[in-house]
Design an enzyme around this catalytic site. Sequence first.
Site, short mmCIF file in Angstrom:
data_model
loop_
_atom_site.label_atom_id
_atom_site.label_comp_id
_atom_site.label_asym_id
_atom_site.label_seq_id
_atom_site.Cartn_x
_atom_site.Cartn_y
_atom_site.Cartn_z
N ASP A 85 -12.25 6.66 3.79
CA ASP A 85 -11.01 6.52 4.57
C ASP A 85 -10.53 5.07 4.62
O ASP A 85 -9.40 4.80 5.02
CB ASP A 85 -11.24 7.07 5.99
CG ASP A 85 -9.95 7.32 6.74
OD1 ASP A 85 -8.88 7.30 6.09
OD2 ASP A 85 -10.00 7.53 7.97
N LYS A 129 0.86 -1.19 0.00
CA LYS A 129 0.00 0.00 0.00
C LYS A 129 0.89 1.24 0.00
O LYS A 129 1.67 1.45 0.93
CB LYS A 129 -0.90 0.00 1.25
CG LYS A 129 -1.64 1.32 1.51
CD LYS A 129 -2.56 1.25 2.74
CE LYS A 129 -3.15 2.62 3.09
NZ LYS A 129 -4.02 2.59 4.29
N GLU A 146 -9.40 3.35 2.33
CA GLU A 146 -8.93 3.41 0.95
C GLU A 146 -7.82 2.41 0.63
O GLU A 146 -7.63 2.04 -0.52
CB GLU A 146 -8.46 4.84 0.63
CG GLU A 146 -7.01 5.15 1.04
CD GLU A 146 -6.73 5.06 2.53
OE1 GLU A 146 -7.68 5.13 3.33
OE2 GLU A 146 -5.55 4.89 2.90
N ARG A 204 -7.52 -0.75 1.27
CA ARG A 204 -8.07 -2.00 0.73
C ARG A 204 -8.55 -1.80 -0.71
O ARG A 204 -8.51 -2.72 -1.52
CB ARG A 204 -9.17 -2.54 1.65
CG ARG A 204 -10.36 -1.65 1.80
CD ARG A 204 -11.18 -1.95 3.06
NE ARG A 204 -10.50 -1.49 4.28
CZ ARG A 204 -10.97 -1.62 5.51
NH1 ARG A 204 -12.13 -2.22 5.71
NH2 ARG A 204 -10.30 -1.19 6.55
N LYS A 221 -10.47 12.68 7.84
CA LYS A 221 -9.93 12.38 9.16
C LYS A 221 -9.92 13.65 10.00
O LYS A 221 -9.81 14.75 9.46
CB LYS A 221 -8.47 11.90 9.03
CG LYS A 221 -8.31 10.48 8.53
CD LYS A 221 -6.85 10.08 8.52
CE LYS A 221 -6.66 8.67 7.99
NZ LYS A 221 -7.26 7.63 8.84
N1 BES Z 1 -4.25 4.59 6.95
C1 BES Z 1 -5.35 4.29 7.77
C2 BES Z 1 -5.02 3.31 8.89
C3 BES Z 1 -4.29 3.90 10.05
C4 BES Z 1 -4.97 4.59 11.03
C5 BES Z 1 -2.94 3.69 10.19
C6 BES Z 1 -4.27 5.11 12.10
C7 BES Z 1 -2.27 4.22 11.25
C8 BES Z 1 -2.92 4.93 12.22
C9 BES Z 1 -6.48 3.66 6.94
O1 BES Z 1 -6.55 4.07 5.64
C10 BES Z 1 -7.76 4.01 7.62
O2 BES Z 1 -8.07 5.16 7.70
N2 BES Z 1 -8.46 3.00 8.09
C11 BES Z 1 -9.68 3.19 8.80
C12 BES Z 1 -10.65 2.13 8.36
C13 BES Z 1 -12.06 2.39 8.82
C14 BES Z 1 -12.64 3.59 8.11
C15 BES Z 1 -12.89 1.16 8.51
C16 BES Z 1 -9.40 3.08 10.29
O3 BES Z 1 -8.59 2.25 10.70
O4 BES Z 1 -9.97 3.87 11.04
ZN ZN Z 2 -4.74 4.71 4.78
ZN ZN Z 3 -7.70 5.83 5.39
#
Ligand code: BES
Ligand code: ZN
Ligand code: ZN
Length: 499
Positions: A349, A267, A351, A353, A279
């Site tokens: 968010d 990724k 994204e 996946r 975010k």
């Molecule tokens: N890049 C983030 C995951 C992340 C969050 C990594 C905090 C490090 C610290 C990812 O793209 C994301 O935002 N995931 C969401 C998924 C949710 C919307 C189902 C998450 O983990 O909140």
């Molecule tokens: Zn991300």
């Molecule tokens: Zn994200």
Amino acid sequence: MKSLAITGNFPEANVDALAVTVFKGEKASSADLKELDRISGGLITSVIAADEFKGESGETALLRFAASGKVKATRLLLIGVGEKAEYKTHDVASVAGTAVRFLQKRKTKSFALLPRSAGNAVEVAQCAMQGCITSQFEIDKYKSKDKTKATVNSFVLCVDGAKPADLKNGLIRGQIIGDSMNFTRDLANEPPNILTPTEMANRAAKMAKETGLKCEILDEAKMTKLGMGSLMSVSIGSEQPAKLIVLRYTPTKSTAKKNEYLALVGKGITFDTGGISLKPGDGMEAMKYDMSGGATVIGAMRSIALLKPTVPVLGIIAAVENMPDGKASRPSDVVTAMNGKTIEILNTDAEGRLILADAVAYAEKQGATKIVDMATLTGAVIVALGDQNTGIMGNDQGLVDDIINCGEEVGEGFWQLPVSKEYSKQIKSDIADIKNIGPRGKAGTIMGAVFIQEFIDKAKWAHLDIAGTAWHDGVRPHQAKGPTAVAVRTLVKLVEKSQ
Ligand code: BES
Ligand code: ZN
Ligand code: ZN
């Protein structure tokens, strides 16, 4: 880092300092310490007697003494490593790194290291060199003054009973792996205005040219033509065009079994604002490291290109920026991925996946029979495992076990989570084939994995969620704070073991 390896445990080398591993509860009269104790005029005996040094893991003590005879060094650094029975070959990397960082603060230029590991000589030397190199990485690249200076520029490795050729080989290997890890860390540390998807592709292409890898960069027109509607839905809100970076390593003579072909897929979200599902501002700056999975693939491929294993490896990095804008994807949009599956985007968010869906499908279309993807995919994995273990999931227990075992050998922790059918049901969409999130607050890390699994056809597959392990908030004795290059060593081991 210049290096010299000698067989033996008594350094008369022309160095500024001697660094030695000390076990918990060890006496100064033990076989390896006796001579050093004598050279230092009994200083080891006195710090141990005064309970000033116990050999606990992470403990250090610097002793100063007068140079005499053939011994030019005037400083002796004791590095505690805890119980002797628990001392592993990979710990040599932290010992070497601790020595470099400690001595560097005291303007030392050279040192001799007695790691006292019973491990294989090639691996001991490899770990020592890798530890020296990764310990010198700093995140202060953009400081115009007051940068940390890497003063230590040479070390002498002393290993009793080792073949010089093994030590030499190990040092070369350690240099390759250490430099590759720092390459990964430099990418992860880059600010997102500098490391755009285009720049990430340029850096990968330059590295490929230098190391003899084949490199192909797919642009948005090509990806659209291939039907990568899932990946493109993330990129559409950004001014920066997405790039699919494809790196190919082909050995001169392959020993791969039955067309077996491993792909590493990363990724590479160069910045994750969350898109329209924006975010919160607080802490958003951390999302520059959301390309760490891609950076890991680039670093691992660099190592592979230089170590030249006898199996082919494919590296794929989906480099994309996730931004909100007039053209950005909306929660409730439906898109079609390369494999024909339709996706209801309920949270922009989630994204990572979405880009990996098309990237893993592309890897399999290129002939991959084994796919390992890695991503800073979920905040949930940080809640579950913290920064100690990478979450691992997969459809093939053999592959998952291989990765866990390789991790153990190099000192990287992986902890498995389940991906059973019951979980996959939870991402069924009412209006499309699947949706990109599961039920709120439930098994977030697994939901990410089962989503990616929908885009694997026949390949064996493992998914590494490195959100908790790719970045370390605090400085450690052997390592600067910031990007860790987690999984580079494990993946190199995995590739070398499959030869
Ligand atoms: N890049 C983030 C995951 C992340 C969050 C990594 C905090 C490090 C610290 C990812 O793209 C994301 O935002 N995931 C969401 C998924 C949710 C919307 C189902 C998450 O983990 O909140
Ligand atoms: Zn991300
Ligand atoms: Zn994200």
